[in-house]
Design a protein around this motif. Structure first.
Motif, mmCIF file in Angstrom:
data_model
loop_
_atom_site.group_PDB
_atom_site.id
_atom_site.type_symbol
_atom_site.label_atom_id
_atom_site.label_comp_id
_atom_site.label_asym_id
_atom_site.label_seq_id
_atom_site.Cartn_x
_atom_site.Cartn_y
_atom_site.Cartn_z
ATOM 1 N N GLY A 1 67.881 7.087 46.290
ATOM 2 C CA GLY A 1 66.185 7.550 46.535
ATOM 3 C C GLY A 1 65.578 7.687 45.175
ATOM 4 O O GLY A 1 64.398 7.704 45.170
ATOM 5 N N TYR A 2 66.212 7.152 43.960
ATOM 6 C CA TYR A 2 65.520 7.167 42.721
ATOM 7 C C TYR A 2 64.395 6.000 42.810
ATOM 8 O O TYR A 2 64.786 4.968 42.787
ATOM 9 N N ALA A 3 63.296 6.163 42.583
ATOM 10 C CA ALA A 3 62.030 5.207 42.169
ATOM 11 C C ALA A 3 61.042 5.728 41.595
ATOM 12 O O ALA A 3 60.676 6.894 41.967
ATOM 13 N N THR A 4 60.591 5.113 40.407
ATOM 14 C CA THR A 4 59.447 5.429 39.887
ATOM 15 C C THR A 4 58.789 4.009 39.517
ATOM 16 O O THR A 4 59.443 3.206 39.222
ATOM 17 N N VAL B 1 72.105 5.927 41.885
ATOM 18 C CA VAL B 1 71.191 7.347 42.057
ATOM 19 C C VAL B 1 70.361 7.150 43.304
ATOM 20 O O VAL B 1 69.211 6.722 43.194
ATOM 21 N N PRO C 1 61.382 0.811 43.678
ATOM 22 C CA PRO C 1 62.138 0.766 45.028
ATOM 23 C C PRO C 1 62.851 -0.543 45.478
ATOM 24 O O PRO C 1 63.747 -0.462 46.131
ATOM 25 N N THR D 1 63.364 0.615 38.061
ATOM 26 C CA THR D 1 63.101 1.801 38.538
ATOM 27 C C THR D 1 62.150 1.849 39.785
ATOM 28 O O THR D 1 62.227 2.736 40.422
ATOM 29 N N THR E 1 68.313 -2.133 41.491
ATOM 30 C CA THR E 1 67.248 -1.030 41.398
ATOM 31 C C THR E 1 68.207 -0.015 41.089
ATOM 32 O O THR E 1 69.597 0.438 40.974
ATOM 33 N N VAL E 2 67.756 1.298 40.497
ATOM 34 C CA VAL E 2 68.456 2.647 40.010
ATOM 35 C C VAL E 2 69.168 3.078 41.236
ATOM 36 O O VAL E 2 70.297 3.483 41.119
ATOM 37 N N SER E 3 68.613 3.125 42.271
ATOM 38 C CA SER E 3 69.030 3.660 43.708
ATOM 39 C C SER E 3 70.384 2.692 44.031
ATOM 40 O O SER E 3 71.314 3.425 44.241
#
Length: 104
Positions: A47-50, A45, A28, A26, A39-41
């Motif tokens: 722009g997803y980042a946490t 997805v 960046p 998750t 990464t999820v991005s």
């Protein structure tokens, strides 16, 4: 399909023993311990980042000199090469910022 989103230090033992498989991280950027995991991005997805973070807390109204000492000692330990290496092995990216940065 079952899945979970959890902190890398919690999931790393299961990832290493092969009982689970990482689909994405998750953060960046890709994680150094799992360079093959997107990464999820990257996985679709945008722009997803946490990210998880860890911090030390003290009781309200702790005297400033005590807070400063705790911050200085924490920064010293986090800067120690042996400690940093172990934290990275556990999947933690050591930062060691002080109270002002943490508050921000």
């Amino acid at each position: 399909m079952d899945f979970v989103v959890d902190a890398l230090p919690v999931m790393l033992p299961q990832l290493r023993d092969g009982s689970i498989r990482a689909l994405a991280v998750t953060s960046p950027e890709r994680v150094a311990l799992l360079p093959e995991v997107p990464t999820v991005s990257e996985a679709g997805v945008p722009g997803y980042a946490t990210q998880n973070w860890y911090g030390l807390f003290a009781p309200a109204r702790t005297p400033a000199p005590v807070v400063e000492r705790l911050a200085a000692e924490t920064a010293r330990v986090v800067a120690d090469p042996k400690c940093r290496r172990r934290l990275v092995e556990l999947g933690v990216e050591p930062v060691g910022s002080g109270p002002a940065a943490f508050a921000a």
